[in-house]
Design an enzyme around this catalytic site. Structure first.
Site: not given
Lengths: 500, 500
Positions: B265-266, B269, B295
């Site tokens: 997830h990160e 980003h 997101e």
């Protein structure tokens, strides 16, 4: 202006400088610990902007007027405020002597040099680092001349780290050491060597070494709410305020001793910063007064505490609990001798107490010769290797284990090295004095080091920059500095270990 | 003034703001990763000074004159410069609407709140955090009113995160989701539950999970020379420039899936920040355009890539090599079903894709009610727990696993949460569009994700802030935003897994 107004202006500007220093320090710490490689470029730009702000505030008319006013109205100030103004004006005089663009460019240079040094050390590539170390040395020499045009620039440089220090004094100090260390080392080398092979052929997993670091920091009474530990190529300590101190170490999984003594050494620095007097916090007097006094504290913990027989009695069972297989059956005597094995070697930070000063001597002489214009940056590896051959009798196999080993020059700490040897000698003199009122060995053996820490806090830590380093030392030990305490200590300790 | 002069002044000031933001970001990152607990106090003072400097520059007459000049001479500017001035003026208008002391006090408040939240979460002590979250919510509401006195303050707040977003739009969006998620979840819950017990009763040593993170970052093609990974209570991503991005994770030794999906997830980003167009670097247009688009990228990697069957085919053998005992005999089907187990639960960051939006809905409704003055900070735990009961059917056992779980409110991100649900829906629409030209599953299965990354770079990452979020999305997918792509995806995926 009134004195109250001047004090208020002065304090506001100092707190701004403190904030900028904090930000720059945090960026540098992050650069050494967490940042990705290519972050260096952006960090350089930010540091350059912040250092420009800092220069402008430190040399601003407003601050100068306030400080000059206070200096002219000394009699209205408390002794601490008087001292503060004196120390600030001295620092400012140095900064203001440097042209603004050069001051800022130097910050950016050091940021680049740090990244280049890391890579050069990894790649064993001195030529990549040569232009940067050249520029750093030359910049320091130029700055020293700006500051004191009529003084030998290397004397000026030494004085920046230890007020009042000169080459004459440093030469005399090293002569006194050499006169007793060189013959002692010769005698030691003629004896059968200590066996430390049991430390060399094992694996000590890094995740357990991390736990060991926590245990060591607890033993020397570091408040972990105010001090954290990181991992870097070269161990160091940095402090942003007395509630925010950082130490770092470097773990090698084939060597548990290396990080162990790095943690205790950096822990000694940290204790000094953590126990600076509350009343000094936020002033230019907070924290360690000089690099030599700082090293006296770090090397006190590392050697006079950490390499004592009592400490080995205390720590060995704890080490055996963490590393049961690796250290099974090892006795206190074996471990004590192993961590005190004296032997000419290549790496300063791993050197024993007996040969350590010779590693420093090499670096001191090189800096001296560069400042005198006798050698250039390109000569550094050759001269380094020659001096290691001459003083330590070892052949340097590559620059990684030679001239590239330390982070000091890439960090701009030119003139710093003598602090280590002076600090060792200051510490030995403090130890002798401490022994008059503290049973040092009993304290260590009990596992409660507070009598030792209390003595150091009362005599050194709490005073911050209230006294110049020489005065602080004399107040602590009640007499003038004398390196014989250090050489006596070495003769007694290594005479006993090696039977000579 | 000429346009060239104005541009030069403008660029200089922006680079100063960038430097100050970098320093503040680095201090905050350090605060979350490396700083000792008591460092918060000193960091607060430094952040407050730096944010004061930033406020003064951003709202300075000099910068305003330059930006206004450029705005009045738009026709002389490149399209990028025009856009930059427009975005800058909009940001500045917000900052300048806030009185200076309040702006600075808010920075200090957030620094304190971060430390208090960490402690309160650890101690399960909401009352300790209550006064801070109250002040943060109230400050945001006050700032929203300063900025747009005639607008509903929570609409203003939502618009700060996603230009053009309002409660009306967000309500409609959540209604569309609820209409299809709630019945789907009901059907899923009526089916036999997926067995993920093989992931729950094992120990996954943190030092091996760290190696797993490196592998995951490599797989999704993160340049490690420009992106490092740290460890924090709550995973996050921060970016100082496109060569200096940081992601963090949190390792649990009894749960390998938690950190695995945090890293992906990160990492999503991070990729967005790392691939912002070179020509935007150093401008206000560099990096992600909004939190929802951000997101959409993180949840794209986490879910549409990381929770796909193809990804499990790719990653399972690699996981089994790292954790041979823990994952012996596990099949792709078992693992795919386990990482997609749908179940109402307590923790947002661990929630499955199907129930995730309901976690967001709880937070959105709470913020809305607070801004409307219907509830106070003291009511937060009660309302939180009621909404978890209503929407997810779970009883919240303590505030640690309830209202204290997220770092957003302590970090001042009030109005952020809808971004997660919007981002998921944006991402699903992008996935549908991407499938028209890219064989997504084949790319994942091959281990070479570059066709996916290339599409995202071409359609999203490289554009930075050149377009407003809605426009960027429409350019990427060639039509208006439609949440049906997301609900279609959920029905198809969970229908297949649960057979309903």
């Amino acid at each position: 202006m009134t004195t109250t107004e001047a004090l208020s202006t002065y304090r506001e500007k100092i707190s701004q400088l403190h904030a900028l220093n904090h930000a720059m320090g945090a960026l540098s710490y992050d650069g050494s610990t967490a940042a990705p490689v290519e972050a260096a470029e952006g960090r350089g730009k930010t540091l350059s902007y912040l250092s420009n702000c800092s220069y402008e505030i430190e040399t601003s008319k407003e601050l100068a007027e306030a400080a000059d006013w206070l200096n002219a109205h000394k009699d209205e100030l408390t002794p601490q405020d008087r001292r503060e103004i004196e120390v600030f004006l001295r620092q400012k005089e140095y900064t203001a002597s440097i042209p603004q663009e050069e001051y800022v460019a130097y910050t950016e240079l050091l940021n680049t040099a740090d990244a280049v040094w890391h890579q050069a050390k990894q790649d064993n590539d001195f030529p990549a680092f040569a232009p940067l170390v050249k520029e750093i040395f030359e910049t320091n020499r130029r700055f020293a001349r700006y500051y004191k045009p009529d003084q030998d620039p290397y004397d000026t440089q030494l004085g920046l780290f230890e007020r009042g220090l000169t080459q004459e004094k440093t030469d005399a100090f090293f002569e006194a050491l050499k006169a007793r260390i060189v013959p002692l080392l010769k005698k030691v080398m003629a004896k059968p060597q200590v066996d430390d092979s049991f430390l060399r052929d094992k694996t000590f997993p890094v995740e357990i070494q991390r736990k060991f670091s926590d245990l060591l920091m607890e033993l020397i009474r570091i408040d972990r709410n105010r001090c954290s530990i990181g991992e870097t190529e070269h161990p160091f300590t940095t402090s942003f305020n007395k509630k925010d101190v950082r130490i770092t170490t470097h773990y090698f999984d084939d060597n548990v001793i290396s990080s162990m003594y790095s943690v205790i050494h950096e822990g000694g620095h940290a204790l000094y910063e953590l126990h600076s007097g509350d009343e000094l916090e936020g002033t230019v007097l907070s924290g360690g007064v000089s690099t030599s006094i700082h090293e006296s504290q770090s090397r006190f913990m590392e050697n006079y505490v950490g390499r004592s027989r009592a400490f080995i009695e205390l720590i060995l069972p704890k080490m055996q609990a963490l590393f049961p297989e690796q250290l099974a059956g090892i006795t206190v005597e074996q471990m004590y001798r192993a961590v005190n094995k004296a032997e000419p070697s290549l790496i300063r930070t791993e050197a024993d107490e007996l040969t350590y000063a010779l590693h420093i001597l090499v670096r001191y002489e090189i800096e001296k010769e560069f400042f005198a214009g006798n050698i250039t940056a390109e000569d550094l590896p050759r001269v380094w290797n020659e001096k290691y051959r001459a003083y330590l009798g070892v052949e340097v196999p590559d620059d990684r284990r030679g001239v590239l080993q330390d982070s000091h020059w890439s960090g701009g700490a030119v003139g710093y090295f003598p602090s280590y040897a002076l600090g060792s000698a200051y510490g030995a003199q403090m130890l002798a004095k401490m022994r008059q009122t503290v049973d040092v060995e009993a304290a260590i053996r009990s596992g409660d080091l507070s009598p030792i820490n209390d003595w150091l806090e009362d005599h050194v830590w709490r005073w911050g920059g209230l006294y110049d380093p020489v005065e602080l030392l004399e107040r602590a030990v009640g007499e003038a500095f004398d390196p014989k305490y250090f050489t006596d200590y070495l003769e007694e300790k290594f005479g006993a270990i090696y039977g000579c």
